[in-house]
Design a protein around this motif. Sequence first.
Motif, mmCIF file in Angstrom:
data_model
loop_
_atom_site.group_PDB
_atom_site.id
_atom_site.type_symbol
_atom_site.label_atom_id
_atom_site.label_comp_id
_atom_site.label_asym_id
_atom_site.label_seq_id
_atom_site.Cartn_x
_atom_site.Cartn_y
_atom_site.Cartn_z
ATOM 1 N N GLU A 1 39.117 47.576 35.512
ATOM 2 C CA GLU A 1 39.234 48.916 35.716
ATOM 3 C C GLU A 1 40.517 49.315 35.383
ATOM 4 O O GLU A 1 41.667 48.828 35.885
ATOM 5 C CB GLU A 1 38.806 49.257 37.208
ATOM 6 C CG GLU A 1 38.776 50.646 37.564
ATOM 7 C CD GLU A 1 37.369 50.970 37.879
ATOM 8 O OE1 GLU A 1 36.634 50.139 38.675
ATOM 9 O OE2 GLU A 1 37.069 51.985 37.488
ATOM 10 N N TYR B 1 32.247 44.938 30.393
ATOM 11 C CA TYR B 1 33.389 45.758 29.922
ATOM 12 C C TYR B 1 33.320 45.784 28.374
ATOM 13 O O TYR B 1 33.146 44.825 27.614
ATOM 14 C CB TYR B 1 34.723 45.195 30.315
ATOM 15 C CG TYR B 1 34.872 45.360 31.849
ATOM 16 C CD1 TYR B 1 34.229 44.426 32.717
ATOM 17 C CD2 TYR B 1 35.958 46.049 32.547
ATOM 18 C CE1 TYR B 1 34.269 44.746 34.114
ATOM 19 C CE2 TYR B 1 36.018 46.336 33.892
ATOM 20 C CZ TYR B 1 35.407 45.294 34.501
ATOM 21 O OH TYR B 1 35.526 45.534 35.990
ATOM 22 N N THR C 1 27.778 42.936 35.020
ATOM 23 C CA THR C 1 28.810 43.978 34.672
ATOM 24 C C THR C 1 29.329 43.558 33.516
ATOM 25 O O THR C 1 30.038 42.658 33.035
ATOM 26 C CB THR C 1 29.694 43.655 35.851
ATOM 27 O OG1 THR C 1 29.144 44.062 37.129
ATOM 28 C CG2 THR C 1 30.805 44.680 35.548
ATOM 29 N N ILE D 1 32.757 50.606 31.481
ATOM 30 C CA ILE D 1 32.202 49.569 32.223
ATOM 31 C C ILE D 1 30.660 50.106 32.414
ATOM 32 O O ILE D 1 30.378 51.130 32.504
ATOM 33 C CB ILE D 1 32.620 49.508 33.914
ATOM 34 C CG1 ILE D 1 34.158 49.181 33.780
ATOM 35 C CG2 ILE D 1 32.018 48.475 34.295
ATOM 36 C CD1 ILE D 1 34.773 49.480 34.992
#
Length: 264
Positions: free
Chosen positions: A232, A254, A252, A245
């Motif tokens: 993040e 990125y 998850t 994201i």
Amino acid sequence: MPELPEVHNFKQYFDAAATNQVIDRVTVHDDKIIRNMSGPVFTDALAGRKITGSVRRGKYLFAQLENGHDLLLHFGMNGDLNLYQDESDRGRFERFALHFRDGNTLGFDDSRKFARILYLEDRLAYIEQIKLGPDALDLEEAYFLHQLEGRKTTLKGILLNQSVVAGLGNLYVDEICYRTRLHPASRVNAMTLEQKKMIYREIIDVMEYATQNAPYYRDYPENWFWHTWRHEGGQDPEGEGAVEITKVAGRTTYYVQGRQKLVE
DNA sequence: TGTGATGTTGAATG
DNA sequence: GCATTCAACATCAC
């Protein structure tokens, strides 16, 4: 944590700790972690056995016994090995432990209990049974390209599939996608041959770099990708766009918007 | 205190 | 039957 490079490190640790050791007795704190037999049967099967070495394939580590059988260690999300002499050094989340004749103990820690431990009489039959693909470091281009034929799933999905190639996990897959400049949700069947070959190349490069440079377990170098862009508020070191994201293949994910192209 | 987590599996769905 | 998706697993850390 463990993906191929971490399990590679576990193998180094295991080999140094256990090769040529004789198991005096086994302690099982949690029966459920042993997936194919009860705790007592497992304990009996291992007592008195000598460990001759280990074989790693993807995220699976097979500890070889002198009788030709194997003890399979799969570390799940956060399994770990811990060699100690003094009981006070026993891990808080130890699930089972091998007590060697020389007085040392090798503990297997696993807080979340996602690890899988099996006693195997036939390693190759097991690999066949679970359809485990070739280790990422042994992956051949022609085989990989063949595996991609006719697949409609996402790039991330195919790289996470352990039957296609064994050893890649959520983190390293993101790094491979980043390097290829392809969006992880790109469809396999929409990619060009050149793009597929580039993916192959990055699988090998990332895995070789990681296994050669990763220290044991934690404490990765400062320039490791999850310290720079994969978190993040992370920054693309090449400054090509913003880190986004999302979820791809249920995980998850990125990626860098503007850098990684969605092919579909 | 609620949420998410670096993995795999088996059931459900297409 | 095959490919793919998704909830479930059990617990901890933030």
